[in-house]
Scaffold this active site. Structure first.
Site, PDB file in Angstrom:
ATOM      1  N   HIS A 204       0.847  -1.194   0.000  1.00 59.60           N
ATOM      2  CA  HIS A 204       0.000   0.000   0.000  1.00 59.60           C
ATOM      3  C   HIS A 204       0.878   1.237   0.000  1.00 59.60           C
ATOM      4  O   HIS A 204       1.946   1.236   0.625  1.00 59.60           O
ATOM      5  CB  HIS A 204      -0.915   0.020   1.233  1.00 59.60           C
ATOM      6  CG  HIS A 204      -2.068   0.945   1.080  1.00 59.60           C
ATOM      7  ND1 HIS A 204      -1.973   2.293   1.358  1.00 59.60           N
ATOM      8  CD2 HIS A 204      -3.323   0.725   0.639  1.00 59.60           C
ATOM      9  CE1 HIS A 204      -3.136   2.853   1.102  1.00 59.60           C
ATOM     10  NE2 HIS A 204      -3.976   1.940   0.656  1.00 59.60           N
TER      11      HIS A 204
ATOM     12  N   ASP B  41      -7.989  -5.386   0.112  1.00 58.75           N
ATOM     13  CA  ASP B  41      -8.501  -6.236  -0.969  1.00 58.75           C
ATOM     14  C   ASP B  41      -8.114  -7.697  -0.832  1.00 58.75           C
ATOM     15  O   ASP B  41      -8.589  -8.534  -1.598  1.00 58.75           O
ATOM     16  CB  ASP B  41      -7.988  -5.709  -2.320  1.00 58.75           C
ATOM     17  CG  ASP B  41      -8.586  -4.355  -2.648  1.00 58.75           C
ATOM     18  OD1 ASP B  41      -9.797  -4.197  -2.455  1.00 58.75           O
ATOM     19  OD2 ASP B  41      -7.846  -3.462  -3.081  1.00 58.75           O
TER      20      ASP B  41
HETATM   21  N1  CMC Z   1       4.130  -7.594  -4.791  1.00 57.45           N
HETATM   22  C1  CMC Z   1       5.472  -7.562  -4.979  1.00 57.45           C
HETATM   23  N2  CMC Z   1       6.214  -6.447  -4.851  1.00 57.45           N
HETATM   24  C2  CMC Z   1       5.579  -5.306  -4.522  1.00 57.45           C
HETATM   25  C3  CMC Z   1       4.194  -5.263  -4.310  1.00 57.45           C
HETATM   26  C4  CMC Z   1       3.463  -6.460  -4.451  1.00 57.45           C
HETATM   27  N3  CMC Z   1       2.148  -6.476  -4.269  1.00 57.45           N
HETATM   28  N4  CMC Z   1       3.822  -4.003  -3.985  1.00 57.45           N
HETATM   29  C5  CMC Z   1       4.947  -3.273  -4.019  1.00 57.45           C
HETATM   30  N5  CMC Z   1       6.004  -4.065  -4.328  1.00 57.45           N
HETATM   31  C6  CMC Z   1       7.406  -3.656  -4.404  1.00 57.45           C
HETATM   32  C7  CMC Z   1       7.662  -2.888  -5.695  1.00 57.45           C
HETATM   33  O1  CMC Z   1       8.087  -3.734  -6.732  1.00 57.45           O
HETATM   34  C8  CMC Z   1       8.728  -1.914  -5.258  1.00 57.45           C
HETATM   35  O2  CMC Z   1       9.963  -2.601  -5.257  1.00 57.45           O
HETATM   36  P1  CMC Z   1      11.324  -1.799  -5.589  1.00 57.45           P
HETATM   37  O3  CMC Z   1      11.500  -0.800  -4.479  1.00 57.45           O
HETATM   38  O4  CMC Z   1      12.375  -2.869  -5.571  1.00 57.45           O
HETATM   39  O5  CMC Z   1      11.148  -1.166  -6.937  1.00 57.45           O
HETATM   40  C9  CMC Z   1       8.379  -1.607  -3.804  1.00 57.45           C
HETATM   41  O6  CMC Z   1       7.640  -2.741  -3.341  1.00 57.45           O
HETATM   42  C10 CMC Z   1       7.526  -0.360  -3.625  1.00 57.45           C
HETATM   43  O7  CMC Z   1       6.437  -0.457  -4.515  1.00 57.45           O
HETATM   44  P2  CMC Z   1       5.780   0.781  -5.266  1.00 57.45           P
HETATM   45  O8  CMC Z   1       5.143   0.280  -6.518  1.00 57.45           O
HETATM   46  O9  CMC Z   1       6.787   1.874  -5.384  1.00 57.45           O
HETATM   47  O10 CMC Z   1       4.709   1.215  -4.205  1.00 57.45           O
HETATM   48  P3  CMC Z   1       3.465   2.103  -4.492  1.00 57.45           P
HETATM   49  O11 CMC Z   1       3.176   2.841  -3.251  1.00 57.45           O
HETATM   50  O12 CMC Z   1       3.653   2.889  -5.744  1.00 57.45           O
HETATM   51  O13 CMC Z   1       2.317   1.031  -4.836  1.00 57.45           O
HETATM   52  C11 CMC Z   1       0.520  -0.442  -4.664  1.00 57.45           C
HETATM   53  C12 CMC Z   1       1.336   0.659  -3.954  1.00 57.45           C
HETATM   54  C13 CMC Z   1      -0.700  -0.751  -3.805  1.00 57.45           C
HETATM   55  C14 CMC Z   1       0.034   0.056  -6.011  1.00 57.45           C
HETATM   56  C15 CMC Z   1       1.406  -1.698  -4.814  1.00 57.45           C
HETATM   57  O14 CMC Z   1       1.808  -2.164  -3.552  1.00 57.45           O
HETATM   58  C16 CMC Z   1       0.714  -2.787  -5.615  1.00 57.45           C
HETATM   59  O15 CMC Z   1       0.762  -2.791  -6.838  1.00 57.45           O
HETATM   60  N6  CMC Z   1       0.033  -3.765  -4.915  1.00 57.45           N
HETATM   61  C17 CMC Z   1      -0.733  -4.771  -5.602  1.00 57.45           C
HETATM   62  C18 CMC Z   1      -2.080  -4.209  -6.022  1.00 57.45           C
HETATM   63  C19 CMC Z   1      -3.015  -3.982  -4.848  1.00 57.45           C
HETATM   64  O16 CMC Z   1      -3.160  -4.827  -3.979  1.00 57.45           O
HETATM   65  N7  CMC Z   1      -3.699  -2.822  -4.851  1.00 57.45           N
HETATM   66  C20 CMC Z   1      -4.674  -2.477  -3.825  1.00 57.45           C
HETATM   67  C21 CMC Z   1      -4.225  -1.330  -2.983  1.00 57.45           C
HETATM   68  S1  CMC Z   1      -5.228  -1.094  -1.521  1.00 57.45           S
HETATM   69  C22 CMC Z   1      -6.812  -0.699  -2.061  1.00 57.45           C
HETATM   70  C23 CMC Z   1      -6.919   0.506  -2.930  1.00 57.45           C
HETATM   71  O17 CMC Z   1      -6.179   1.455  -2.820  1.00 57.45           O
HETATM   72  O18 CMC Z   1      -7.839   0.511  -3.728  1.00 57.45           O
END
Ligand code: CMC
Length: 388
Positions: free
Chosen positions: A269, A327
Site C-alpha cells: 500500500h 482487498d
Molecule cells: N508484490 C510484490 N512487490 C511489490 C508489491 C506487491 N504487491 N507491492 C509493491 N512491491 C514492491 C515494488 O516492486 C517496489 O519494489 P522496488 O523498491 O524494488 O522497486 C516496492 O515494493 C515499492 O512499490 P511501489 O510500486 O513503489 O509502491 P506504491 O506505493 O507505488 O504502490 C501499490 C502501492 C498498492 C500500487 C502496490 O503495492 C501494488 O501494486 N500492490 C498490488 C495491487 C493492490 O493490492 N492494490 C490495492 C491497494 S489497496 C486498495 C486501494 O487502494 O484501492
C-alpha cells in the site's frame, strides 16, 4: 523551472486540506472523523458511518431517521436510466456499465447547473449515495438476464443492496443477518480512504466546477484499475490461479522477480507500511461467514492464509513493508456471499461513493480553485518548420 517541485505520483505532496479521514500508515491506524475504524465497524451501521463522513458527526436517532428517509426518497432509478442498460452488451464489465450510467445521471440532474447552493449540493450527494446500490445491482442482474429489482424501503441500506442483487423477482427476499452484517462491514471499511487515486480524481474533476454525477463517474473509472479497487477481483483470480497452497513458493518467487511484472495482488500500500487494519477486520469476518455457510474448508481461504503466512516471513516483503491490504480477503468474503468476481469492485464503488461525495461536499465548502499540476517538460527545445 527552479520553482517547481518534481513529485511523480504525488508521493509527498498534500493536494488539499481535509478533515474527513486520517491514516497513520506506520501504525496501521485509520480514523473516520477521528473515530477508529475498528470502533465504527463494531458498533455502527453503514448509514450512521455515511452520515458521519458526509456531515462530520454521527447522527442522533432523529437525524438517522431523517437521513434514511432521505435515502429512501431518492433510491429509485429514473425509468429512462433503466433503459440505458439495454444499450450495453450483457457481458460488459459492471464497472464499465457503472461509469456510463452514473455519468449519464449528469444529464438527468442538471437543474442546479453549477451546484453552488448548499441544498442542491446535499441533494446531489444523497441522490448518488441512494442510487448507487441500485445502479450496481442492475449492472449484475442485467448481465444474467434477470429483471431488475427495485429498492425495498422496509430494508436498511446494506440489506437492500443484497436483495436487489440476489432477490428473485417472484419471491420475497429473506435477509440472512450474518450476511447482512458482513456486507455492512465491507461497506463501512471501504467508505473512505483520504486522497487515494479515485478520490483525488473526483476532487480534481470537481475543482473545475463540473457536474457532481460526472465527477463521481470519473472516480468510478479510476477505481476500476487493478492497482486500486480492481485489486479485489485480481486477488481472487490470483488465488484461483495458485489453486493449492503447495504452489505458493513459486508465486512468491515470481512476485519478487524484478524481471517478472507479476505482483502479489492484495499486498502493499502507498500509505500503510504495516498491516492494513481493514484487512484484519475482513479476515475475521470472512472466517465467521465461511463457518456460517458451512464452508470452513474453503480452498481459497486456505490458500490466502498460507500465502499471507509465507509472505510475512519472507525477507523481501519484510524489507519493503508489504502487508495484506483491504482487498486481500474481501474477494473471498464476497464470493462466499454469492457475488461474482466481476462485481467485487462494483461493491467497492457503492461504498466509496460515500467518501467521494463527502470530499465533493468538503471541496465545495473550502475549495481552493481549480487543480492544475505543473510538469517537468522533457520534449524538444524550440525548433522551426523551415529547418526540417
Ligand atoms: N508484490 C510484490 N512487490 C511489490 C508489491 C506487491 N504487491 N507491492 C509493491 N512491491 C514492491 C515494488 O516492486 C517496489 O519494489 P522496488 O523498491 O524494488 O522497486 C516496492 O515494493 C515499492 O512499490 P511501489 O510500486 O513503489 O509502491 P506504491 O506505493 O507505488 O504502490 C501499490 C502501492 C498498492 C500500487 C502496490 O503495492 C501494488 O501494486 N500492490 C498490488 C495491487 C493492490 O493490492 N492494490 C490495492 C491497494 S489497496 C486498495 C486501494 O487502494 O484501492
Amino acid at each position: 523551472n527552479g520553482l517547481l517541485t518534481y513529485d511523480p505520483g504525488f508521493r509527498s505532496t498534500a493536494s488539499c486540506q481535509s478533515a474527513i479521514t486520517y491514516i497513520d500508515g506506520d501504525a496501521g491506524q485509520l480514523l473516520y472523523r477521528g473515530y477508529p475504524i475498528e470502533e465504527l465497524a463494531a458498533s455502527c451501521s453503514f448509514s450512521e458511518v455515511a452520515h458521519l463522513l458526509m456531515y462530520g458527526e454521527l447522527p442522533t436517532a432523529e437525524e438517522l431517521t431523517g437521513f434514511q428517509r432521505n435515502i429512501n426518497d431518492h433510491n429509485l432509478l429514473h425509468d429512462q436510466v433503466l433503459s440505458f442498460y439495454h444499450g450495453f452488451r450483457r457481458d460488459a464489465h459492471p464497472m464499465a456499465v457503472m461509469v456510463g450510467v452514473v455519468g449519464a445521471l449528469s444529464a438527468f440532474y442538471q437543474d442546479a447547473q453549477d451546484y453552488n447552493r448548499d441544498a442542491d449540493q446535499h441533494k446531489a450527494a444523497i441522490r448518488l449515495v441512494a442510487k448507487m446500490p441500485a445502479i450496481a445491482a442492475a449492472s449484475f442482474t442485467y448481465s444474467i438476464g434477470r429483471p431488475i429489482r427495485h429498492p425495498d424501503n422496509r430494508l436498511d441500506y446494506a440489506s437492500n443492496f443484497l436483495q436487489m442483487m440476489f432477490g428473485k423477482p417472484n419471491e420475497p427476499y429473506h435477509v440472512d443477518p450474518v450476511l447482512a452484517k458482513a456486507i455492512e462491514l465491507i461497506l463501512i471499511l471501504h467508505a473512505d480512504h483520504e486522497q487515494n487515486a479515485s478520490t483525488s480524481t473526483v476532487r480534481m474533476a470537481a475543482s473545475s466546477g463540473a457536474n457532481p454525477f460526472a465527477c463521481i463517474a470519473s472516480g468510478i473509472a479510476t477505481l476500476w484499475g487493478p492497482a486500486h479497487g480492481g485489486a479485489n477481483e485480481a486477488v481472487l483470480n490470483m488465488l484461483e490461479m495458485i489453486g493449492s497452497p503447495d504452489r505458493i513458493p513459486d508465486i512468491v518467487r515470481r512476485a519478487k522477480d524484478k524481471n517478472d511484472p507479476f505482483r502479489l495482488m492484495g499486498f502493499g500500500h502507498r500509505v500503510y507500511k504495516n498491516y492494513d487494519p481493514r484487512a484484519a477486520l475482513i479476515r475475521d469476518t470472512t472466517r465467521q461467514v465461511l463457518a456460517h455457510l458451512g464452508m470452513e474448508n474453503s480452498p481459497l481461504m486456505a490458500t490466502a492464509l498460507e500465502l499471507e503466512r509465507v509472505a510475512l516471513e519472507d525477507e523481501y516483503f519484510i524489507a519493503k513493508k508489504l502487508y495484506p491490504n483491504v482487498d486481500f480477503y474481501s474477494g473471498i468474503l464476497l464470493r462466499a456471499m454469492g457475488f461474482p468476481s466481476r462485481m467485487f469492485t462494483a461493491v467497492f464503488a457503492v461504498a466509496r461513493t460515500v467518501g467521494w461525495v463527502s470530499h465533493w461536499l468538503e471541496l465545495k465548502r473550502i475549495g481552493h480553485g481549480i487543480d492544475r499540476p505543473r510538469q517537468l517538460y522533457t520534449g524538444p527545445t524550440v525548433r522551426h518548420l523551415d529547418k526540417r
